[in-house]
Design a protein around this motif. Structure first.
Motif, short mmCIF file in Angstrom:
data_model
loop_
_atom_site.label_atom_id
_atom_site.label_comp_id
_atom_site.label_asym_id
_atom_site.label_seq_id
_atom_site.Cartn_x
_atom_site.Cartn_y
_atom_site.Cartn_z
N HIS A 158 21.17 37.87 -53.21
CA HIS A 158 21.02 38.74 -52.05
C HIS A 158 20.65 37.92 -50.80
O HIS A 158 21.28 38.06 -49.75
CB HIS A 158 19.95 39.79 -52.33
CG HIS A 158 19.78 40.78 -51.21
ND1 HIS A 158 20.56 41.89 -51.08
CD2 HIS A 158 18.91 40.81 -50.17
CE1 HIS A 158 20.20 42.57 -50.01
NE2 HIS A 158 19.19 41.94 -49.45
N ASN A 159 19.62 37.07 -50.91
CA ASN A 159 19.20 36.28 -49.75
C ASN A 159 20.28 35.32 -49.30
O ASN A 159 20.52 35.14 -48.10
CB ASN A 159 17.93 35.50 -50.10
CG ASN A 159 16.70 36.37 -50.07
OD1 ASN A 159 16.73 37.51 -49.61
ND2 ASN A 159 15.60 35.85 -50.58
N VAL A 160 20.94 34.67 -50.25
CA VAL A 160 21.98 33.70 -49.90
C VAL A 160 23.17 34.41 -49.25
O VAL A 160 23.77 33.89 -48.29
CB VAL A 160 22.40 32.91 -51.15
CG1 VAL A 160 23.56 31.98 -50.84
CG2 VAL A 160 21.23 32.10 -51.68
N SER A 161 23.52 35.58 -49.74
CA SER A 161 24.63 36.33 -49.13
C SER A 161 24.31 36.72 -47.68
O SER A 161 25.19 36.68 -46.81
CB SER A 161 24.94 37.58 -49.95
OG SER A 161 25.37 37.24 -51.25
N LYS A 162 23.05 37.08 -47.42
CA LYS A 162 22.66 37.41 -46.05
C LYS A 162 22.84 36.20 -45.13
O LYS A 162 23.29 36.33 -43.98
CB LYS A 162 21.20 37.86 -46.03
CG LYS A 162 20.97 39.27 -46.55
CD LYS A 162 21.52 40.31 -45.59
CE LYS A 162 21.20 41.72 -46.07
NZ LYS A 162 21.75 42.73 -45.15
N PHE A 163 22.47 35.02 -45.63
CA PHE A 163 22.62 33.81 -44.80
C PHE A 163 24.09 33.53 -44.51
O PHE A 163 24.46 33.24 -43.36
CB PHE A 163 21.98 32.62 -45.51
CG PHE A 163 22.34 31.29 -44.90
CD1 PHE A 163 21.79 30.90 -43.68
CD2 PHE A 163 23.23 30.44 -45.53
CE1 PHE A 163 22.12 29.68 -43.11
CE2 PHE A 163 23.57 29.23 -44.96
CZ PHE A 163 23.02 28.84 -43.75
N TYR A 164 24.94 33.63 -45.52
CA TYR A 164 26.37 33.35 -45.30
C TYR A 164 27.01 34.42 -44.43
O TYR A 164 27.97 34.12 -43.69
CB TYR A 164 27.09 33.22 -46.63
CG TYR A 164 26.84 31.91 -47.33
CD1 TYR A 164 27.20 30.70 -46.74
CD2 TYR A 164 26.22 31.86 -48.57
CE1 TYR A 164 26.96 29.49 -47.37
CE2 TYR A 164 25.98 30.66 -49.20
CZ TYR A 164 26.35 29.48 -48.60
OH TYR A 164 26.11 28.28 -49.22
N ASP A 165 26.51 35.64 -44.48
CA ASP A 165 27.01 36.66 -43.56
C ASP A 165 26.69 36.29 -42.12
O ASP A 165 27.56 36.40 -41.23
CB ASP A 165 26.38 38.02 -43.90
CG ASP A 165 26.90 38.58 -45.21
OD1 ASP A 165 27.96 38.13 -45.67
OD2 ASP A 165 26.22 39.48 -45.78
N ASN A 166 25.47 35.85 -41.86
CA ASN A 166 25.11 35.43 -40.50
C ASN A 166 25.88 34.19 -40.08
O ASN A 166 26.29 34.07 -38.91
CB ASN A 166 23.61 35.15 -40.43
CG ASN A 166 22.77 36.41 -40.58
OD1 ASN A 166 23.21 37.50 -40.23
ND2 ASN A 166 21.56 36.27 -41.10
N LEU A 167 26.08 33.25 -41.01
CA LEU A 167 26.83 32.04 -40.67
C LEU A 167 28.28 32.37 -40.34
O LEU A 167 28.84 31.85 -39.37
CB LEU A 167 26.75 31.06 -41.84
CG LEU A 167 27.49 29.74 -41.67
CD1 LEU A 167 26.94 28.97 -40.48
CD2 LEU A 167 27.40 28.90 -42.93
N LEU A 439 9.97 40.79 -47.00
CA LEU A 439 10.77 39.67 -47.46
C LEU A 439 11.60 40.09 -48.65
O LEU A 439 11.07 40.39 -49.71
CB LEU A 439 9.87 38.49 -47.85
CG LEU A 439 10.58 37.29 -48.47
CD1 LEU A 439 11.58 36.71 -47.48
CD2 LEU A 439 9.59 36.24 -48.91
N VAL A 440 12.90 40.18 -48.48
CA VAL A 440 13.78 40.58 -49.57
C VAL A 440 14.19 39.32 -50.30
O VAL A 440 14.99 38.54 -49.81
CB VAL A 440 15.02 41.31 -49.02
CG1 VAL A 440 15.93 41.72 -50.16
CG2 VAL A 440 14.60 42.52 -48.22
N ASP A 441 13.60 39.09 -51.46
CA ASP A 441 13.88 37.85 -52.16
C ASP A 441 14.24 38.08 -53.61
O ASP A 441 14.04 37.24 -54.45
CB ASP A 441 12.66 36.91 -52.09
CG ASP A 441 11.41 37.55 -52.69
OD1 ASP A 441 11.48 38.74 -53.03
OD2 ASP A 441 10.40 36.84 -52.79
N ASN A 442 14.80 39.26 -53.91
CA ASN A 442 15.15 39.53 -55.28
C ASN A 442 16.48 40.25 -55.37
O ASN A 442 16.88 40.99 -54.47
CB ASN A 442 14.07 40.39 -55.96
CG ASN A 442 12.74 39.69 -56.00
OD1 ASN A 442 11.86 40.05 -55.25
ND2 ASN A 442 12.62 38.68 -56.83
N ILE A 443 17.16 40.08 -56.47
CA ILE A 443 18.45 40.72 -56.69
C ILE A 443 18.23 42.18 -57.02
O ILE A 443 17.32 42.51 -57.78
CB ILE A 443 19.18 40.02 -57.84
CG1 ILE A 443 19.33 38.53 -57.50
CG2 ILE A 443 20.54 40.63 -58.12
CD1 ILE A 443 19.91 37.72 -58.63
#
Length: 623
Positions: A158-167, A439-443
């Motif tokens: 979830h967190n990594v997908s948010k970063f790649y969405d912003n990128l 902080l959303v840090d879990n699937i």
């Protein structure tokens, strides 16, 4: 004591498919067994026995050598291997004694026959473990890297997908080229190095190497690289209030520096770094550049955001506790850089025997190590392995997210969002607007089963290595060869529900910091912080108030009424200590002032820190 037998022949290792073809030819054409044995290059006696078993109606007959004294069969050892790989994948790997204890428990629960010596030690023997590792070359003894629980749980899909969405958003909006994508981060260089390995006499219990001191002083070095392999000269932050430009004269060409009391990057020093970055990269409002960085408090100041907005620098932050996987500097630069720093420091100590290294020599050390580690090849590899440039949001697999599965917890969302049992798929969860303070840090729980199944599939694909030995012994894979599986005896750890609290510092998330909505939110938060007045802690009185006056030192051996009351109420009032000098509040000097951290609410002497209304302690800064 069992030994590893060395084979002298290849008998018994022929594939069963060869015997099957020979048996079919014998049954169809009536060819003699000796002729078939010469044709297929197998033993005629073995072929005769195999054909005899087939004629007797045993369609699953096998030939070859059998390990009659093995505790577990091939399928059971394969199941144990997959379990060990899965445990190490979630960062809860088993040590050799734990593997031996698990093997003993499996043998007891499944009614296996094993040496009597196992009962004495309550674990399998060392010889069994050595043979097990030889039969499964995909396993080996490794020294694990210490990883905090925050990093293990925060790096999830979830967190990594948010970063790649912003990128993807900023790259599509501004059409950045590889030379426009930058990553900056700080690292510490200390005057006490970790000595490199040396050649010494074998058998000596202790081998030493000279370091500068027991505990050294640290200088912060800020480094920036781009996706095309370029870099800018480093920026130094010295633990000195009076910084002079001559301190970096031996540093890399074009480097810059600053100083403060702590030696860490703070808001003022980060603004100076941005000016240094603008001078080297030369971005403009028409030709913008992208700067990737973490969520350190010094990076999120309204002055820095205004400067970046004015000069065409787009700031994108990583998710919290994910830089060990997502940041190119951490993946490809800082490791070689620290190694070269240690080597250069060793050389300096060898060339200056009897001298103590100070922070003034660090720029020269960095000048020697910087060009050897911050290379074009390392920089390009760092951006490629993180999926930033070339852009690849699928660079991480389910195995990389496996550690976060141990701490999967439900998402904490706004009140207007329906509960998780009403959500049917991950797409619905992805469209939810999460509370920015959480902080959303879990699937999400609805995708746990899919992710867990993918993890198991990836582990099975990685561990499907051929098992040495006669192929005739390989049986069909069974879904559950054990009556009691390793997971039944040692289930994978699972964290409990997350505790919610409003204390502590504000939780950050990946965001495009220079976008107007995010910038306005940070500015509002910054203004609210400035409204808070500095709180001064004074010695206790009996009624719970704090006074400026104190009677310490006014008489020898005599205690005033206030001091007597303080002593009586000492058990009721919790004593605190300074975060810098560790002096307790009960030992405070007369009229000594204290200041409270705006984030963790801990206290420090005003003399030990900068007299700042927005004081943030070094513990919160480092987090």
């Amino acid at each position: 004591m069992p030994r590893q037998r060395i084979r002298t022949t290849t008998r018994g290792t022929t594939d069963m498919e060869v015997y099957r073809k020979a048996a079919e030819e014998h049954a169809k054409d009536g060819t003699k067994i000796r002729s078939l044995a010469k044709k297929y290059n197998v033993c005629h006696v073995t072929l005769y026995r195999y054909i005899k078993k087939i004629k007797a109606g045993n369609t699953s007959a096998i030939v070859g050598y059998r390990c009659v004294n093995r505790v577990f069969n091939i399928d059971e050892e394969k199941c144990l291997q997959d379990y060990l790989i899965e445990c190490s994948g979630v960062y809860f790997g088993l040590s050799p004694p734990e593997v031996r204890k698990l093997a003993y428990e499996l043998a007891i629960k499944n009614g296996k026959s094993f040496p009597e010596k196992w009962h004495d030690t309550q674990m399998a023997g060392k010889e069994w473990l050595a043979g097990f590792l030889k039969r499964h070359p995909s396993l080996s003894l490794r020294c694990p890297q210490a990883t905090s629980l925050s990093r293990a749980s925060s790096f999830n899909e979830h967190n990594v997908s948010k970063f790649y969405d912003n990128l993807a958003n900023v790259m599509d909006r501004y059409k950045f080229e590889p030379n426009d994508i930058w990553n900056m981060d700080e690292t510490g260089v200390t005057t006490v190095q970790k000595p490199s390995k040396i050649v010494a006499q074998k058998g000596v219990k202790q081998v030493g190497a000279v370091t500068s001191a027991e505990r050294g002083r640290l200088v912060t070095v800020a480094v920036a690289i781009n996706a095309q392999g370029g870099h800018i000269p480093p920026f130094f932050v010295f633990p000195l209030k009076r910084y002079q430009d001559h301190m970096i004269r031996e540093g890399p060409v074009g480097c810059a520096g600053a100083g403060n009391a702590s030696g860490w990057m703070q808001e003022a020093e980060f603004l100076l770094f941005l000016e240094h970055f603008k001078k080297q990269v030369k971005p403009t409002v028409d030709q913008k550049c992208l700067l990737l960085l973490d969520n350190h408090a010094s990076h999120i100041s309204i002055q820095a955001l205004d400067f970046c907005k004015k000069n065409g620098i787009v700031l994108l932050s990583f998710p919290p506790h994910c830089t060990h996987k997502l940041q190119p500097l951490d993946r490809a630069i800082f490791g070689p850089f620290k190694k070269m720093i240690n080597t250069a420091t060793d050389n300096w100590m060898r060339n200056h025997p009897g001298q103590t290294m100070t922070i003034h020599y660090i720029p020269g050390i960095v000048n020697e190590a910087f060009p050897l580690s911050v290379t074009d090849r390392n920089a390009i590899a760092g951006f490629a392995c993180t999926g930033i440039s070339p852009f690849n949001r699928n660079v991480f697999t389910a195995v990389d997210y496996a550690p976060s599965s141990v701490t999967d917890r439900p998402l904490q969302v706004n009140n207007e969002i329906p509960p998780n049992d009403q959500l049917t798929n991950f797409d619905a969860i992805s469209s939810i607007q999460v509370d920015p303070d959480t902080l959303v840090d879990n699937i999400p729980p609805s995708s746990d089963r899919t992710v867990q199944r993918t993890i198991s599939d990836d582990i099975s694909q990685r561990s499907n290595s051929p098992v040495p030995g006669p192929s005739g012994l390989q049986q069909a894979n069974s879904s559950q060869p054990f009556d009691f599986t390793p997971k039944d005896l040692r289930p994978l750890p699972q964290a409990g529900p997350r505790t919610t609290t409003n204390k502590g510092r504000k939780k950050r998330k990946t965001a495009i910091l220079t976008d107007t909505p995010e910038k306005n939110a940070i500015e509002e938060e910054y203004q609210q912080r400035n409204k808070a007045k500095k709180m001064v802690l004074q010695p206790h009185t009996g009624n719970g108030k704090r006074k400026m006056t104190s009677t310490k030192g006014k008489g020898k051996g005599k205690k005033t009424k206030n001091e007597a009351k303080d002593k009586e109420n000492k058990s009721d009032d919790e004593d605190c200590f300074c975060l810098v000098c560790l002096e307790t509040f009960s030992n405070s000097k007369r009229n000594e002032q204290w200041i409270q951290c705006t984030q963790c609410k801990m206290w420090s002497h005003v003399e030990c820190v900068n007299d700042d209304a927005n004081y943030v302690c070094h513990n919160c800064e480092s987090d």
